[in-house]
Design an enzyme around this catalytic site. Structure first.
Site, PDB file in Angstrom:
ATOM      1  N   HIS A 420       0.858  -1.210  -0.065  1.00 29.66           N
ATOM      2  CA  HIS A 420       0.148  -0.089   0.044  1.00 29.66           C
ATOM      3  C   HIS A 420       0.833   1.436  -0.134  1.00 29.66           C
ATOM      4  O   HIS A 420       0.720   2.286  -0.744  1.00 29.66           O
ATOM      5  CB  HIS A 420      -0.928  -0.109   1.281  1.00 29.66           C
ATOM      6  N   GLU A 680      43.852  -2.367 -25.370  1.00 29.83           N
ATOM      7  CA  GLU A 680      44.061  -1.541 -24.239  1.00 29.83           C
ATOM      8  C   GLU A 680      45.565  -1.746 -23.810  1.00 29.83           C
ATOM      9  O   GLU A 680      45.989  -1.303 -22.976  1.00 29.83           O
ATOM     10  CB  GLU A 680      43.181  -1.904 -23.020  1.00 29.83           C
ATOM     11  N   GLY A 701      40.111   0.782 -24.651  1.00 29.04           N
ATOM     12  CA  GLY A 701      40.168   0.804 -23.318  1.00 29.04           C
ATOM     13  C   GLY A 701      41.029   2.059 -23.079  1.00 29.04           C
ATOM     14  O   GLY A 701      42.183   1.831 -22.778  1.00 29.04           O
ATOM     15  N   SER A 702      40.725   3.294 -23.022  1.00 24.44           N
ATOM     16  CA  SER A 702      41.649   4.183 -23.000  1.00 24.44           C
ATOM     17  C   SER A 702      42.436   4.518 -21.591  1.00 24.44           C
ATOM     18  O   SER A 702      43.393   4.922 -21.447  1.00 24.44           O
ATOM     19  CB  SER A 702      40.837   5.676 -23.082  1.00 24.44           C
ATOM     20  N   ASN A 703      41.694   3.882 -20.673  1.00 21.41           N
ATOM     21  CA  ASN A 703      42.338   4.005 -19.154  1.00 21.41           C
ATOM     22  C   ASN A 703      43.614   3.085 -19.264  1.00 21.41           C
ATOM     23  O   ASN A 703      44.625   3.594 -18.945  1.00 21.41           O
ATOM     24  CB  ASN A 703      41.705   3.455 -18.087  1.00 21.41           C
ATOM     25  N   CYS A 751      35.469   2.898 -24.970  1.00 22.32           N
ATOM     26  CA  CYS A 751      34.822   2.618 -23.652  1.00 22.32           C
ATOM     27  C   CYS A 751      35.242   3.150 -22.358  1.00 22.32           C
ATOM     28  O   CYS A 751      35.038   2.914 -21.327  1.00 22.32           O
ATOM     29  CB  CYS A 751      34.209   1.256 -23.350  1.00 22.32           C
TER      30      CYS A 751
END
Length: 831
Positions: A420, A680, A701-703, A751
């Site tokens: 409810h 990466e 994966g640029s990191n 990404c």
């Protein structure tokens, strides 16, 4: 033979007869007549018409007295409302049933006994002529009586049902919704009692009630009678079924959540009329689901058929009979909250700070609010509540609604997302956290708290006033850039909500979040629990896997349902799922993980990614991951899932892992399976033509690529000044990767964090002609606009909207047909 004047069986009326039999009965008759052939099982019964109600009052001369009791009512005067409502109920009940009406009712009872046998018990349910409408549910405003046996008990229940049109809450609700008391009449439904007290019951919706996502059926259930779920007295089990894949032939539950189900409502033995009580649910029943998968799928089929028939999202009640073992649909009405939201406006709440979490529960809605706590322990204390306070209670009932509409937020100890409190909170647009277990003792009256429902399925109550902001964005006219804009996502709880962003799918679905938050156990500890040395860890693993065939079944089901939920939210757009990329120290932190992981001085460059998958030390864990992904694609039907391998150091390693995946039933190219790799590592770029022979695309994966190109530890604060994705060397690596993908006719995407953080990096990627970039949800709109600007400068035309664009959806409300009988004027008694 002339048919009875005041009694009509379900086979005799349909949805056009709302003015005659009320919304609830009209829908039951409609389903009984037109959907039984499609497998929707409705218990047979009859309606005592609204004309009978008017006839009863007219014969007794009660209408004039009712007017005198209610005319000039001020609903804000609670004491006066209570006095007038009591007088109105006494007038209606005291009117009695004319002899000919009572005779017709008992004749209907005899007919049901002929069909179901002399042991039949009845459900006597109110059905107002202004009830279950597309824009106002009137849920719970009138009374119903269950397990009624015998002539006198039936007639008395009917009189009480008629009188319940004038409960305090029903009167107040009609005033709030603008309905004239004398333009609303009451019909009664008398039907076979489904003995769910001996099995289970619940509520289901043909959409997700929190986000408005329309491609799922949402089922809740608990042991015993369904009143506990409606009242919020239990934390129910929850299930989701994805409609498009179900209708394509894939029979699988999308997702499930085990509720506590602490009590169940049963009938008091030996009574001849409505008498129920709550009893503790046995421990074994609390630890298992109240429905099997086949039951859930049967309910989903019924919900799909009912929604298709009515042409709008629906709110339905179901009950399983413990005597015959069958599942019945006992009510269906239009869903009146999520489906009514404004289309094409994206509203997003986000906290700007943090504080101590005081309690947690299930979130209702997606908003945030702050206010002072008001703990209400008894209904008699409701008069103490002040507008703008945070209402805290064990549970709520319809009598609380006049106060609830003035609350900044609502918090309850008990209840699930269809109780409810949750239903009313959604209708009011108020954030609520239900099922906290201890809010009434953990929160102090007068203290300021912040209630957040913006963080997924878990609602949190923070100490103090935590800053937050609201972003409202018109997205209907936002063009789609030629460059695909995808989303990074790991939390399935956020998937439905996030899908409304304008997007082209998920470019990075992180498996690690599901493993750490939902599974919590190292995969090898599930395969070899006997090798876990910590007794506490073994005990925790046993508790998590209780009810599953074994630890492996637990892992596969949990992971497949988590990934499947993300895939469902964005169906049929691609969802790129990265296989697990924990480092050894992260794996070791999982339950039992310390017994299976080596200690490494530099886990970032150690035993991670593809190197683990075919290695003897982890091959059994990788087999579980593959089994889960195989289930997602083949059993659950989500062929939009693209698999992606992280940290693939060498070409030979790629070949080895792909061969192992094929052995485990994941053959690249079969059943439209695409396999990507993360780009990466510099070697991925240097040898991109050779790597491209084995993959359908690369996601940059640029990191990690920045870390390894510049030789900078991205976790070290000391050398953080040297970590920059915009460095010329890193950008050159990205350029070579994009051109290599184009040269080899495979997909190119990115990404990493760079385009989310740096607009100039997004500009650079567009200029390179990258096919997609995957962004964090909070940067999608900003980056999309930037990409459109760059593409306009470069002379690239935007794409046209498609039917599956989140930009077009934003919770589309189904249009109500002009001649819709569910919106017809209510019947009224002559004055």
């Amino acid at each position: 033979m002339t048919p009875p004047r005041y009694v009509r069986f379900f086979e005799e009326f349909g949805i056009e007869d709302v003015p005659l039999v009320g919304g609830k009965n009209a829908s039951l008759g409609e389903m009984y007549q037109k959907l039984s052939s499609e497998g929707v099982r409705v218990p047979n019964g009859f309606a005592i018409t609204a004309e009978a109600y008017c006839y009863m009052l007219t014969e007794a001369g009660a209408l004039e007295k009712l007017h005198a009791a209610l005319d000039g009512l001020d609903p804000s005067d609670v004491a006066d409302l209570r006095r007038r409502a009591k007088l109105a109920r006494e007038l209606v009940y005291g009117a009695g049933l004319p002899a000919n009406l009572a005779a017709e009712i008992l004749a209907g009872y005899r007919r049901l006994e002929d069909e179901y046998g002399e042991g039949l018990s009845l459900a006597v349910r109110s059905s107002a002529t202004a009830e279950d409408l597309p824009t106002a549910s009137f849920a719970g405003q009138q009374d119903s009586y269950l397990n009624v046996r015998g002539d006198e008990s039936l007639l008395d229940a009917c009189r009480r049902c008629f009188a319940s049109l004038f409960t305090d809450r029903a009167i107040h609700y009609r005033v709030d919704e603008g309905f004239d008391h004398f333009k609303v009449a009451l019909s009664i439904g008398v039907m076979k009692m489904v003995r769910s007290d001996l099995a289970s019951s619940g509520v289901m919706f043909s959409l997700d009630t929190e986000s408005g996502f329309s491609d799922v059926v949402f089922v809740t259930g608990s042991w015993g009678l369904g009143e506990n779920i409606v009242q919020g007295a239990v934390d129910p089990d929850e299930f989701y079924v994805h409609k498009p894949t179900y209708e394509a032939g894939h029979r699988a539950v999308l997702r499930r959540l085990l509720g506590d189900k602490a009590v169940k409502m049963v009938f008091v033995e030996g009574e001849t009329k409505h008498t129920t009580r709550n009893v503790p649910t046995p421990k074994a029943d609390r630890a298992r689901y109240c429905l099997g998968d086949e039951d859930v799928l049967e309910l989903a089929a019924a919900a799909i058929a009912i929604e298709r028939h009515y042409g709008r999202p629906m709110d339905m009640e179901w009950a399983k009979d413990g005597l015959d073992g069958l599942i019945y649909v006992v009510q269906a009405r239009p869903e009146t909250v999520a489906s009514q939201r404004q289309a094409n406006v994206l509203e997003s709440y986000a906290l700007e700070g943090s504080a101590e979490v005081l309690v947690e529960g299930r979130s209702v809605g997606e908003k945030i609010a702050s206010g002072r706590v008001r703990v209400i322990e008894k209904p008699t204390h409701l008069a103490d509540f002040k507008p703008g306070e945070v209402l805290v209670a064990d549970t709520t009932t319809p009598d609380w609604e006049p106060v609830m509409k003035n609350a900044a937020a609502i918090i309850t100890n008990r209840g699930g997302r269809t109780c409810h409190a949750a239903i009313v909170a959604r209708e009011l647009g108020v954030p609520a956290v239900v099922g906290t277990a201890d809010a009434t003792t953990a929160l102090r009256g007068g203290e300021v708290v912040t209630v957040s429902c913006s963080e997924g399925e878990t609602g949190r109550v923070y100490a103090g006033e935590v800053a937050f902001h609201v972003e409202r964005t018109e997205i209907a006219d936002l063009a789609r850039p030629a460059t695909e804009i995808m989303i990074n996502l790991g939390d399935p709880d956020l998937a439905f909500k996030t899908s409304f962003l304008p997007n082209d799918g998920v470019g990075l679905a992180r498996m690690e979040f599901i493993i750490s938050e939902s599974i919590k156990v190292h995969p090898l500890a599930l395969v070899h629990p006997e090798r876990v040395s910590d007794p506490k860890a073994r005990e925790a693993i046993a508790a998590l896997t209780y009810g599953y065939a074994d630890g492996e079944d637990f892992f596969v089901q949990r992971l497949s349902e988590g990934i499947g939920t993300i895939a469902a939210a964005f169906w049929p757009k691609p969802v790129v799922v990265r296989m697990s990329d924990f480092k050894t120290n992260e794996y070791a932190s999982l339950l039992g993980g310390a017994d299976f992981e080596p200690a490494e001085s530099n886990p970032m460059l150690g035993f991670r990614g593809a190197s683990r998958y075919a290695h003897p030390a982890y091959e059994e864990g990788f087999a579980l991951e593959c089994a889960a992904m195989k289930r997602v694609r083949e059993e659950m039907g989500f062929t939009n899932v693209v698999l992606m391998l992280p940290f693939v150091r060498r070409v030979a390693e790629a070949e080895q892992v792909l061969a192992r995946m094929a052995e485990l039933g994941l053959h690249r190219g079969e059943n439209e399976l695409k396999v990507y790799a993360m780009c990466e590592i510099p070697n991925n770029v240097i040898l991109i033509d050779r790597f491209a022979e084995h993959f359908d695309g690369f996601s940059i994966g640029s990191n990690d690529l920045t870390q390894l190109t510049l030789g900078v530890d991205r976790d070290s604060e000391l050398v953080a000044f040297d970590y920059d994705e915009r460095d010329e060397g890193v950008k050159e690596m990205i350029r070579l990767a994009v051109e290599g993908c184009r040269r080899n006719h495979i997909h190119s995407g990115l990404c990493g964090q760079a385009p989310s953080d740096y607009p100039d990096m997004a500009e650079y990627l567009v200029e390179l002609g990258i096919e997609s970039m995957s962004l964090n949800p909070d940067t999608v709109l900003k980056t999309t606009r930037k990409v459109l600007e760059v593409e306009e400068r470069l002379g690239r035309a935007p794409r046209a909207h498609s039917d599956s664009d989140g930009a077009v959806l934003a919770t589309q409300a189904t249009a109500v047909r002009r001649t819709d009988p569910m919106t017809l004027a209510s019947s009224r008694c002559p004055s």
